[in-house]
Design a protein around this motif. Structure first.
Motif, PDB file in Angstrom:
ATOM      1  N   SER A 122       2.887  -5.360  14.373  1.00  0.00           N
ATOM      2  CA  SER A 122       2.734  -4.836  13.020  1.00  0.00           C
ATOM      3  C   SER A 122       2.262  -5.955  12.091  1.00  0.00           C
ATOM      4  CB  SER A 122       4.060  -4.249  12.503  1.00  0.00           C
ATOM      5  OG  SER A 122       5.055  -5.254  12.428  1.00  0.00           O
ATOM      6  N   SER A 124       1.361  -6.565   7.494  1.00  0.00           N
ATOM      7  CA  SER A 124       1.322  -6.005   6.147  1.00  0.00           C
ATOM      8  C   SER A 124      -0.112  -5.625   5.790  1.00  0.00           C
ATOM      9  CB  SER A 124       1.848  -7.015   5.128  1.00  0.00           C
ATOM     10  OG  SER A 124       1.602  -6.557   3.805  1.00  0.00           O
ATOM     11  N   THR A 126      -1.500  -5.705   3.091  1.00  0.00           N
ATOM     12  CA  THR A 126      -2.073  -6.573   2.068  1.00  0.00           C
ATOM     13  C   THR A 126      -2.425  -7.964   2.609  1.00  0.00           C
ATOM     14  OG1 THR A 126       0.128  -7.330   1.367  1.00  0.00           O
ATOM     15  CG2 THR A 126      -0.793  -5.390   0.250  1.00  0.00           C
ATOM     16  N   LYS A 154      -0.615  -0.389   1.474  1.00  0.00           N
ATOM     17  CA  LYS A 154      -0.054  -1.713   1.255  1.00  0.00           C
ATOM     18  C   LYS A 154       1.265  -1.941   1.985  1.00  0.00           C
ATOM     19  CE  LYS A 154      -2.334  -2.261  -3.218  1.00  0.00           C
ATOM     20  NZ  LYS A 154      -2.190  -2.612  -4.647  1.00  0.00           N
ATOM     21  N   GLY A 155       1.692  -0.971   2.758  1.00  0.00           N
ATOM     22  CA  GLY A 155       2.942  -1.112   3.482  1.00  0.00           C
ATOM     23  C   GLY A 155       2.752  -1.751   4.844  1.00  0.00           C
ATOM     24  N   THR A 156       3.740  -1.577   5.708  1.00  0.00           N
ATOM     25  CA  THR A 156       3.684  -2.132   7.055  1.00  0.00           C
ATOM     26  C   THR A 156       2.820  -1.255   7.954  1.00  0.00           C
ATOM     27  OG1 THR A 156       5.881  -3.118   6.830  1.00  0.00           O
ATOM     28  CG2 THR A 156       5.048  -2.780   9.068  1.00  0.00           C
TER      29      THR A 156
END
Length: 368
Positions: A122, A124, A126, A154-156
């Motif tokens: 995983s 981020s 961003t 913008k999340g995981t």
């Protein structure tokens, strides 16, 4: 009956010492879309060739679910018979997608192997997403991943990867699309794979994400040792167009040491490949007893280089698929347990051809 002592899928490995690029002089423009109803019967399996039940299968806006034996059926769905697209989803596995030539007003059989989500990581949304596993490395740019509303996510980002090296014995059933592509000149070509990777991107709710189609994704794949001497300095880098079902060349990849590397914007299934010219072959295959050779994987490889194309016979023993043009060929049949049961030399063919009846011995086939 003499048989090659290699499985059809390992023929690629035997050929690496003499692999070459077949002349593209007879490559033809992409065929016009021919829409017609067709029916499909198939089986979804895992890497151990065990059936996968309760997988959701999609074709031309319709969906169905596999039974306890992994079987599914679609009846009379409207498809592009040059490139019908079937896709599959099942929890715990990467999404599958297969392209095949279909029989207008007829039936087609196929098997599709789903890869488990064994290679996962995983990053981020961003930040730079550097995804690396043995044989492959993928780098995403910050803010490159979009959600289904085409907004920056913008999340995981959860990532699952399936890397297929060229001589993988599961290539015929596990690959995305098929080994047909559209090159930068708009020609349909056969593809000689030097490595294929599939990536599934999901948000924290397990909803699909995708690259934005504008920023570059960097892809690096290791060139297997037996391929390195013959590997060209530059090579086509293709993405799978999930709408048309064809691999499409966007750019070039470049040989750097023992790797190919390149940058691409489209897709989540990528392939480094060289090309060769193809023609279409139709055939009816029967045993000596008159029984159709039904629902078998058919590999038609060039005799010199063992460059394969794959298709399946249907319940009536009929097959249609693209094969290398102007090359002597070897046709092999593989049963549903993965056993090579028949081979025959064919061709060469300079244009689209029909074999009215091809006879085999009386075959002994397994029941998986």
């Amino acid at each position: 009956m003499y048989l090659l002592r290699l499985s059809p899928l390992l023929l690629l490995l035997a050929a690496t010492a003499c692999k070459k690029i077949i002349s593209a002089e007879t490559m033809h423009p992409v065929q016009e879309i021919t829409t017609a109803p067709s029916s499909f019967q198939g089986r979804i399996i895992d890497k151990s060739r065990q059936p996968l039940s309760n997988a959701t299968v999609f074709c031309s806006g319709q969906s169905t679910t596999t039974d306890e034996d992994g079987n599914f059926v679609f009846s009379n769905v409207m498809v592009d018979t040059n490139a019908a697209v079937i896709s599959i989803k099942k929890t715990g596995y990467l999404d599958g997608i297969r392209t095949l030539m279909a029989h207008a007003y007829g039936h087609q059989y196929l098997e599709i192997m789903l890869a488990p989500k064994d290679l996962t990581t995983s990053f981020s949304g961003t930040a730079v997403g550097n995804v690396g596993f043995t044989g492959v490395n993928i780098v995403f740019s910050p803010n490159q991943i979009y959600n289904s509303a085409n907004q920056v996510y913008k999340g995981t980002v959860s990532v699952s990867v399936d890397y297929i090296y060229p001589s993988d014995p599961t290539l015929a059933t596990r690959m995305a699309g098929d080994l047909r592509g559209i090159d930068n000149n708009g020609h349909q070509v056969g593809l000689i794979p030097y490595g294929q990777v599939a990536v599934d991107l999901k948000d924290t709710s397990n909803v699909a994400l995708h690259p934005d189609g504008e920023h570059l994704v960097n892809i690096t794949m290791n060139i297997p040792g037996a391929y390195r001497a013959s590997a060209p300095a530059q090579i086509g880098l293709y993405y799978l167009d999930t709408i048309s079902g064809y691999w499409k060349q966007e750019t070039l990849g470049y040989k750097q040491g023992t790797n190919y590397t390149g940058n691409i914007r489209q897709g989540t299934r990528w392939l480094f490949a060289t090309t060769y010219a193809q023609v279409t072959l139709d055939a009816n295959i029967f045993q000596e007893s008159g029984v159709p050779v039904a629902n078998l994987l058919t590999t038609i490889a060039t005799k010199i280089d063992f460059i394969p194309s794959f298709t399946y016979t249907n319940a009536a023993g009929h097959l249609t698929g693209n094969v290398a043009a102007n090359q002597p060929l070897i046709l092999t049949l593989t049963d549903q347990c993965g056993h090579l049961v028949f081979q025959k030399e064919l061709g060469p063919y300079t244009a689209n051809s029909i074999i009215d009846t091809l006879k085999t011995d009386n075959l002994t086939l397994c029941n998986p």
